[in-house]
Design an enzyme around this catalytic site. Structure first.
Site, PDB file in Angstrom:
ATOM      1  N   SER A   1      36.069  51.501 -56.217  1.00 24.21           N
ATOM      2  CA  SER A   1      34.610  51.552 -56.021  1.00 24.21           C
ATOM      3  C   SER A   1      33.871  51.476 -57.356  1.00 24.21           C
ATOM      4  O   SER A   1      34.482  51.661 -58.423  1.00 24.21           O
ATOM      5  CB  SER A   1      34.233  52.846 -55.295  1.00 24.21           C
ATOM      6  OG  SER A   1      34.317  53.934 -56.201  1.00 24.21           O
TER       7      SER A   1
ATOM      8  N   ASN B   1      34.573  54.555 -59.218  1.00 26.39           N
ATOM      9  CA  ASN B   1      35.939  54.876 -59.670  1.00 26.39           C
ATOM     10  C   ASN B   1      36.155  54.688 -61.168  1.00 26.39           C
ATOM     11  O   ASN B   1      37.143  55.181 -61.721  1.00 26.39           O
ATOM     12  CB  ASN B   1      36.988  54.060 -58.897  1.00 26.39           C
ATOM     13  CG  ASN B   1      37.196  54.537 -57.474  1.00 26.39           C
ATOM     14  OD1 ASN B   1      37.576  53.763 -56.590  1.00 26.39           O
ATOM     15  ND2 ASN B   1      36.958  55.817 -57.207  1.00 26.39           N
TER      16      ASN B   1
ATOM     17  N   GLY C   1      46.318  60.159 -54.574  1.00 25.51           N
ATOM     18  CA  GLY C   1      46.497  61.226 -55.570  1.00 25.51           C
ATOM     19  C   GLY C   1      47.200  62.426 -54.951  1.00 25.51           C
ATOM     20  O   GLY C   1      48.158  62.973 -55.528  1.00 25.51           O
TER      21      GLY C   1
ATOM     22  N   GLU D   1      33.408  51.513 -35.067  1.00 24.61           N
ATOM     23  CA  GLU D   1      34.002  52.758 -34.572  1.00 24.61           C
ATOM     24  C   GLU D   1      34.779  53.384 -35.719  1.00 24.61           C
ATOM     25  O   GLU D   1      35.576  52.701 -36.378  1.00 24.61           O
ATOM     26  CB  GLU D   1      34.946  52.476 -33.396  1.00 24.61           C
ATOM     27  CG  GLU D   1      34.241  51.931 -32.173  1.00 24.61           C
ATOM     28  CD  GLU D   1      33.268  52.921 -31.553  1.00 24.61           C
ATOM     29  OE1 GLU D   1      33.531  54.145 -31.629  1.00 24.61           O
ATOM     30  OE2 GLU D   1      32.245  52.480 -31.008  1.00 24.61           O
TER      31      GLU D   1
ATOM     32  N   HIS E   1      49.116  55.722 -56.445  1.00 27.41           N
ATOM     33  CA  HIS E   1      48.453  54.414 -56.340  1.00 27.41           C
ATOM     34  C   HIS E   1      49.485  53.298 -56.174  1.00 27.41           C
ATOM     35  O   HIS E   1      49.253  52.326 -55.456  1.00 27.41           O
ATOM     36  CB  HIS E   1      47.583  54.153 -57.571  1.00 27.41           C
ATOM     37  CG  HIS E   1      46.441  55.111 -57.689  1.00 27.41           C
ATOM     38  ND1 HIS E   1      45.627  55.420 -56.619  1.00 27.41           N
ATOM     39  CD2 HIS E   1      45.973  55.847 -58.727  1.00 27.41           C
ATOM     40  CE1 HIS E   1      44.714  56.305 -56.996  1.00 27.41           C
ATOM     41  NE2 HIS E   1      44.904  56.579 -58.271  1.00 27.41           N
TER      42      HIS E   1
ATOM     43  N   ASP F   1      42.568  56.085 -48.974  1.00 26.24           N
ATOM     44  CA  ASP F   1      42.375  57.399 -49.601  1.00 26.24           C
ATOM     45  C   ASP F   1      43.609  58.286 -49.453  1.00 26.24           C
ATOM     46  O   ASP F   1      44.307  58.218 -48.441  1.00 26.24           O
ATOM     47  CB  ASP F   1      41.148  58.085 -48.959  1.00 26.24           C
ATOM     48  CG  ASP F   1      40.685  59.268 -49.788  1.00 26.24           C
ATOM     49  OD1 ASP F   1      41.048  59.359 -50.976  1.00 26.24           O
ATOM     50  OD2 ASP F   1      39.955  60.119 -49.242  1.00 26.24           O
TER      51      ASP F   1
ATOM     52  N   ARG G   1      33.891  60.770 -44.481  1.00 30.45           N
ATOM     53  CA  ARG G   1      32.653  60.197 -45.020  1.00 30.45           C
ATOM     54  C   ARG G   1      32.892  58.724 -45.341  1.00 30.45           C
ATOM     55  O   ARG G   1      34.022  58.258 -45.440  1.00 30.45           O
ATOM     56  CB  ARG G   1      32.195  60.965 -46.261  1.00 30.45           C
ATOM     57  CG  ARG G   1      33.246  61.115 -47.319  1.00 30.45           C
ATOM     58  CD  ARG G   1      32.702  61.823 -48.571  1.00 30.45           C
ATOM     59  NE  ARG G   1      33.796  62.111 -49.493  1.00 30.45           N
ATOM     60  CZ  ARG G   1      34.344  63.307 -49.661  1.00 30.45           C
ATOM     61  NH1 ARG G   1      33.891  64.353 -49.006  1.00 30.45           N
ATOM     62  NH2 ARG G   1      35.336  63.476 -50.507  1.00 30.45           N
TER      63      ARG G   1
HETATM   64  C1  FPP Z   1      41.891  56.631 -53.411  1.00 27.68           C
HETATM   65  O1  FPP Z   1      42.842  57.672 -53.420  1.00 27.68           O
HETATM   66  C2  FPP Z   1      42.484  55.416 -53.944  1.00 27.68           C
HETATM   67  C3  FPP Z   1      41.976  54.652 -54.967  1.00 27.68           C
HETATM   68  C4  FPP Z   1      40.734  54.982 -55.651  1.00 27.68           C
HETATM   69  C5  FPP Z   1      42.695  53.474 -55.490  1.00 27.68           C
HETATM   70  C6  FPP Z   1      43.331  52.572 -54.462  1.00 27.68           C
HETATM   71  C7  FPP Z   1      44.082  51.511 -55.182  1.00 27.68           C
HETATM   72  C8  FPP Z   1      45.289  51.044 -54.875  1.00 27.68           C
HETATM   73  C9  FPP Z   1      46.034  51.471 -53.652  1.00 27.68           C
HETATM   74  C10 FPP Z   1      45.974  50.086 -55.795  1.00 27.68           C
HETATM   75  C11 FPP Z   1      45.779  48.618 -55.624  1.00 27.68           C
HETATM   76  C12 FPP Z   1      45.271  48.162 -54.334  1.00 27.68           C
HETATM   77  C13 FPP Z   1      45.608  47.002 -53.691  1.00 27.68           C
HETATM   78  C14 FPP Z   1      44.862  46.641 -52.490  1.00 27.68           C
HETATM   79  C15 FPP Z   1      46.698  46.109 -54.126  1.00 27.68           C
HETATM   80  P1  FPP Z   1      42.572  58.931 -54.352  1.00 27.68           P
HETATM   81  O2  FPP Z   1      43.143  58.684 -55.681  1.00 27.68           O
HETATM   82  O3  FPP Z   1      41.113  59.248 -54.351  1.00 27.68           O
HETATM   83  O4  FPP Z   1      43.393  60.041 -53.596  1.00 27.68           O
HETATM   84  P2  FPP Z   1      43.071  61.600 -53.581  1.00 27.68           P
HETATM   85  O5  FPP Z   1      41.802  61.760 -52.788  1.00 27.68           O
HETATM   86  O6  FPP Z   1      44.261  62.172 -52.880  1.00 27.68           O
HETATM   87  O7  FPP Z   1      42.939  62.060 -55.002  1.00 27.68           O
END
Ligand code: FPP
Length: 253
Positions: A76, A79, A34, A218, A48, A31, A205
């Site tokens: 998810s 998403n 963004g 944990e 990302h 997380d 969460r």
């Molecule tokens: C959450 O951050 C991140 C995601 C929903 C996407 C994660 C995906 C990758 C890192 C790309 C591919 C993954 C692998 C394992 C190769 P967010 O966008 O919700 O961040 P924010 O809360 O700051 O908006």
């Protein structure tokens, strides 16, 4: 020493880690991508991309220090609600990662596994996950599970449906179901529950991640955003974990 590859900053934190009693399984919610991008005036998709690179770094490091299982929440079931270009970027990054993994996983001895409803993924991506699964069968190194189109509740419903189907064909009886037996119907069948769940990005969460499996994990939260979550941060999380008193509902010995 076995950890001579550690750099000086890591060595400081590493001094606080007992490498003989590492968590066997670490789960991470990726997380903060963004916000990481926003802080730099970049599009979210750049976050990302940085997050994907960081996954590679942390997965390799987990293998180096001897973590047996790493499970990450990459995408998810919720998403899909994100803007189309963001979803496409994440799928593109997954594809890039898998293509590179196909070339390197044998050399790195890192196994890959995928958890979630993969039927909704582009055909091309599914074919790549199949290839990674096939290569993984020949390996025995750290098992990295990537959760894609994954939801904890959906996983439990999916498991219950499959159990019900087995009941209908008569291979099992409802009254014989145990907790251990039910685990065999989950995407994570055969993998021990996470000892340590890490959530970078400041939120505290679970967000529908590994609902069944995290019953006694944990939790470690940090404000550090995922692309900035370094090897030192991982060691810090492991050190915090090693100071926890895990009683599993019992009393201290
Ligand atoms: C959450 O951050 C991140 C995601 C929903 C996407 C994660 C995906 C990758 C890192 C790309 C591919 C993954 C692998 C394992 C190769 P967010 O966008 O919700 O961040 P924010 O809360 O700051 O908006």
């Amino acid at each position: 020493m076995a950890f001579s590859f550690l750099r000086s900053k890591q060595k400081d934190v590493a001094g606080q880690v007992d490498f003989n009693h590492l968590p066997r399984h670490i789960a991470i919610i990726l997380d903060g991508n963004g916000r990481w991008a926003k802080k730099r005036g970049l599009p979210r998709t750049a976050g990302h991309s940085a997050g994907s690179e960081n996954f590679r770094t942390i997965a390799t490091y987990c293998r180096d220090i001897g973590i047996d299982y790493l499970t990450v929440y990459a995408f998810s079931t919720e998403n899909w609600k994100r803007p189309k270009d963001e979803v496409e970027t994440i799928m593109g990054l997954l594809k890039k990662y898998l293509l590179e993994a196909i070339d390197t996983m044998e050399r790195d001895n890192v196994r890959l596994r995928f958890m979630g409803d993969l039927s909704a993924l582009p055909e091309e991506l599914r074919a790549l996950t199949d290839q990674c699964n096939a290569i993984s069968e020949r390996l025995d190194g750290c098992l990295c599970s990537i959760c894609i189109n994954y939801g904890g509740r959906a996983e439990i419903v999916h498991a219950a449906q499959n159990f019900a189907k087995d009941c209908l064909v008569g291979t099992v009886k409802p009254e014989d179901l145990t907790e251990d037996g039910f685990e065999n119907y989950l995407y994570s069948a055969g993998i021990p529950s996470p000892d340590l769940l890490i959530r970078p990005g400041g939120e505290q969460r679970l967000s529908n991640f590994l609902l069944w499996q995290c019953a006694y994990s944990e939790f470690y939260y940090t404000d550090v955003l995922w692309p900035d979550f370094s090897k030192e941060e991982l060691l810090r999380a492991i050190s915090a974990y090693q100071h926890r008193d895990r009683r599993f509902g019992g009393v201290k010995k």
